[in-house]
Design an enzyme around this catalytic site. Structure first.
Site, PDB file in Angstrom:
ATOM      1  N   GLU A 150      -0.196   5.665  13.654  1.00  0.00           N
ATOM      2  CA  GLU A 150       0.073   6.952  12.919  1.00  0.00           C
ATOM      3  C   GLU A 150      -0.229   7.952  13.742  1.00  0.00           C
ATOM      4  O   GLU A 150       0.845   9.059  13.420  1.00  0.00           O
ATOM      5  CB  GLU A 150      -0.834   7.021  11.524  1.00  0.00           C
ATOM      6  CG  GLU A 150      -0.340   7.979  10.641  1.00  0.00           C
ATOM      7  CD  GLU A 150      -1.275   8.027   9.289  1.00  0.00           C
ATOM      8  OE1 GLU A 150      -0.475   8.655   8.230  1.00  0.00           O
ATOM      9  OE2 GLU A 150      -2.069   7.201   9.018  1.00  0.00           O
ATOM     10  N   LYS A 181      -8.898   8.629   2.731  1.00  0.00           N
ATOM     11  CA  LYS A 181      -9.652   7.436   2.580  1.00  0.00           C
ATOM     12  C   LYS A 181     -11.150   7.421   3.174  1.00  0.00           C
ATOM     13  O   LYS A 181     -11.888   6.616   2.873  1.00  0.00           O
ATOM     14  CB  LYS A 181      -8.858   6.427   3.271  1.00  0.00           C
ATOM     15  CG  LYS A 181      -7.517   6.246   2.300  1.00  0.00           C
ATOM     16  CD  LYS A 181      -6.819   4.830   3.187  1.00  0.00           C
ATOM     17  CE  LYS A 181      -5.371   4.353   2.416  1.00  0.00           C
ATOM     18  NZ  LYS A 181      -4.264   5.536   2.383  1.00  0.00           N
ATOM     19  N   HIS A 226      -1.959   8.560   6.217  1.00  0.00           N
ATOM     20  CA  HIS A 226      -2.272   6.915   5.628  1.00  0.00           C
ATOM     21  C   HIS A 226      -3.795   6.594   5.935  1.00  0.00           C
ATOM     22  O   HIS A 226      -4.521   6.266   5.134  1.00  0.00           O
ATOM     23  CB  HIS A 226      -1.490   6.038   5.879  1.00  0.00           C
ATOM     24  CG  HIS A 226      -1.520   4.497   5.227  1.00  0.00           C
ATOM     25  ND1 HIS A 226      -1.544   4.764   3.875  1.00  0.00           N
ATOM     26  CD2 HIS A 226      -1.533   3.153   5.795  1.00  0.00           C
ATOM     27  CE1 HIS A 226      -1.597   3.270   3.829  1.00  0.00           C
ATOM     28  NE2 HIS A 226      -1.628   2.439   4.790  1.00  0.00           N
ATOM     29  N   PHE A 241       1.752  -3.737   3.893  1.00  0.00           N
ATOM     30  CA  PHE A 241       2.267  -5.082   4.605  1.00  0.00           C
ATOM     31  C   PHE A 241       3.516  -5.205   4.281  1.00  0.00           C
ATOM     32  O   PHE A 241       4.036  -4.973   3.243  1.00  0.00           O
ATOM     33  CB  PHE A 241       1.153  -5.947   3.661  1.00  0.00           C
ATOM     34  CG  PHE A 241      -0.215  -6.210   4.289  1.00  0.00           C
ATOM     35  CD1 PHE A 241      -0.716  -5.355   5.247  1.00  0.00           C
ATOM     36  CD2 PHE A 241      -0.994  -6.957   3.609  1.00  0.00           C
ATOM     37  CE1 PHE A 241      -2.035  -5.228   5.679  1.00  0.00           C
ATOM     38  CE2 PHE A 241      -2.464  -7.017   4.018  1.00  0.00           C
ATOM     39  CZ  PHE A 241      -2.784  -6.178   5.311  1.00  0.00           C
ATOM     40  N   HIS A 275      -9.479   2.786   0.263  1.00  0.00           N
ATOM     41  CA  HIS A 275      -8.139   2.172   0.363  1.00  0.00           C
ATOM     42  C   HIS A 275      -7.845   1.779  -0.931  1.00  0.00           C
ATOM     43  O   HIS A 275      -8.209   0.559  -1.100  1.00  0.00           O
ATOM     44  CB  HIS A 275      -7.767   1.295   1.581  1.00  0.00           C
ATOM     45  CG  HIS A 275      -6.401   1.253   1.811  1.00  0.00           C
ATOM     46  ND1 HIS A 275      -5.503   1.436   1.048  1.00  0.00           N
ATOM     47  CD2 HIS A 275      -5.824   0.742   2.789  1.00  0.00           C
ATOM     48  CE1 HIS A 275      -4.190   1.300   1.486  1.00  0.00           C
ATOM     49  NE2 HIS A 275      -4.555   0.603   2.387  1.00  0.00           N
ATOM     50  N   CYS A 329       0.906  -1.147   0.114  1.00  0.00           N
ATOM     51  CA  CYS A 329      -0.049   0.122  -0.054  1.00  0.00           C
ATOM     52  C   CYS A 329       0.923   1.324   0.141  1.00  0.00           C
ATOM     53  O   CYS A 329       0.289   2.401   0.202  1.00  0.00           O
ATOM     54  CB  CYS A 329      -1.019  -0.128   1.160  1.00  0.00           C
ATOM     55  SG  CYS A 329      -2.236  -1.512   1.091  1.00  0.00           S
TER      56      CYS A 329
END
Length: 412
Positions: free
Chosen positions: A318, A336, A307, A400, A341, A167
């Site tokens: 975060e 988002k 993010h 990931f 996402h 991502c």
């Protein structure tokens, strides 16, 4: 060769977008700055799966956008990339039919590539036999082909590749593109990210690991970054492509510059396959590297495009990272909440929106943020867009495998 050390500004002179918020940078910005909730809905391709909602783009007409002859032989991820790149190149004011293509690079991020074509043709193989499988299967599914096809469209004969950092892929692509300019190996880079994998196998995989929102009875409220009631992300498809040039080259030709990419940092958590390091230690390395690269102090950052996935673990990590490194001064948002996402495309979409935020002096709100998680001690913009003169902004991406990538953008 340019000096590869010291500060370096890459000018963003063109933007193109294909998102669930709108096809085109203008429509996408309009929806993101004035959200009515997530652009999520039922996805017909996911009917019968345990997770059937997502931010898909039914309004995207590949035949109209890129031509019927091209569309039939391309995976949807490549279709998005070509459409977004065409808009970005047109927007930047350069003529790809006459430029020196040997000095033009293409770097596109994609986490999964042509998975939709792979899944479809696998069913053809099982149901109809090998002779019915498309001869275009391999170029449809290969992850590098989005960059390859964009290069073919624009006679770009310089370095050409795809970055795959889950991502964080789109952010990694843009940061890498800037390095190509800094090193003097090209003069223009078409860069960004694309993803189109709202398909049963991929989305079921995310569902099985418990990453997706369970709020399926109310799709538009499902993605809610930093909200106390967030419970997972909403998957999406889309693409964003920007055109980068050296700042001095953009100035010399009188180009409109949305913003500069002035810093980039990347790191690894080396912690867990899917969970972020709880305190954000790995992500902090990337953020501090971007600040150092730009030679900008943490307290100079005005805005963070987070993010902000709407998952419990990511948003808490975060928030700790931002508070620890940047304090509570920056106005924080996550797009988002509107566009969901889009995996490998997310960082590119967010970088494009961050550039438009700087250019337009308006910070979009985080959609569906009704009750800020008390553990998140940040100034998160909600409910309405906030007018602001943003001189310095940060765009975070995490993926990931513990992949972290951060861009630092400045006003032109």
């Amino acid at each position: 060769m340019a000096d590869s050390t010291g500060s370096f500004d890459a000018a963003i002179t063109g933007i193109g977008m294909v998102t669930a918020a709108g096809v085109g940078a203008g429509p996408a910005w309009d929806r993101i700055r004035a959200p009515e909730g997530t652009a999520a809905t039922r996805v017909p391709a996911l009917t019968g799966t345990p997770a059937d909602i997502g931010c898909w783009i039914p309004s995207f007409d590949a035949a109209r956008s890129i031509g019927r002859r091209k569309a039939w032989r391309l995976d949807r991820s490549s279709q998005f990339a070509i459409a977004a790149a065409a808009e970005a190149v047109a927007d930047c004011g350069l003529d790809s039919s006459s430029w020196d293509g040997t000095r033009v690079a293409v770097v596109i991020g994609s986490g999964i590539g042509g998975a939709a074509s792979w899944e479809k043709q696998h069913h053809v193989l099982l149901d109809e036999g090998p002779l019915k499988v498309s001869p275009m299967l391999i170029p449809m599914l290969a992850v590098n082909m989005s960059a390859g096809y964009v290069a073919m469209e624009h006679r770009a004969r310089g370095p050409n590749f795809v970055t795959a950092t889950a991502c964080a892929s789109g952010t990694t692509a843009i940061g890498t593109a800037r390095e190509l300019l800094r090193q003097g190996v090209c003069d223009v880079v078409i860069t960004g990210g694309t993803e189109a994998c709202l398909i049963p196998s991929i989305i079921t995989g995310f569902s099985q690991m418990g990453a997706l929102s369970e709020r399926r009875s109310d799709p538009t409220a499902a993605s809610r970054p930093f909200d106390a009631d967030r419970d997972g992300f909403v998957p999406a498809e889309g693409a964003a492509v920007i055109v980068l040039e050296r700042a001095e080259d953009a100035r010399a030709r009188g180009a409109h510059v949305y913003a500069h990419i002035s810093g980039y940092g990347a790191s690894a958590d080396a912690h867990h396959a899917t969970a972020p390091e709880p305190e954000g230690a790995g992500a902090e390395l990337a953020l501090r590297a971007a600040l150092k690269d730009a030679d900008i102090a943490p307290d100079a950052v005005d805005h963070v495009n987070a993010h902000g996935t709407s998952t419990p673990l990511n948003d808490e990590m975060e928030a700790k990272l931002i508070r620890r490194v940047l304090g509570d001064r920056p106005a924080v948002t996550s797009v988002k909440g509107v566009v969901g996402h889009s995996l490998g495309a997310a960082g590119a979409i967010e970088a494009a929106i961050t550039a438009m935020t700087i250019d337009k002096g308006l910070i979009p709100p985080t959609a569906n943020l009704d009750s800020l998680d008390p553990a998140i001690e940040l100034d998160v913009v909600a409910k309405a867009a906030r007018p602001a003169k943003v001189e310095v902004a940060v765009s975070n991406s995490f993926g990931f495998g513990g992949q972290n990538a951060v861009l630092l953008l400045t006003r032109s």
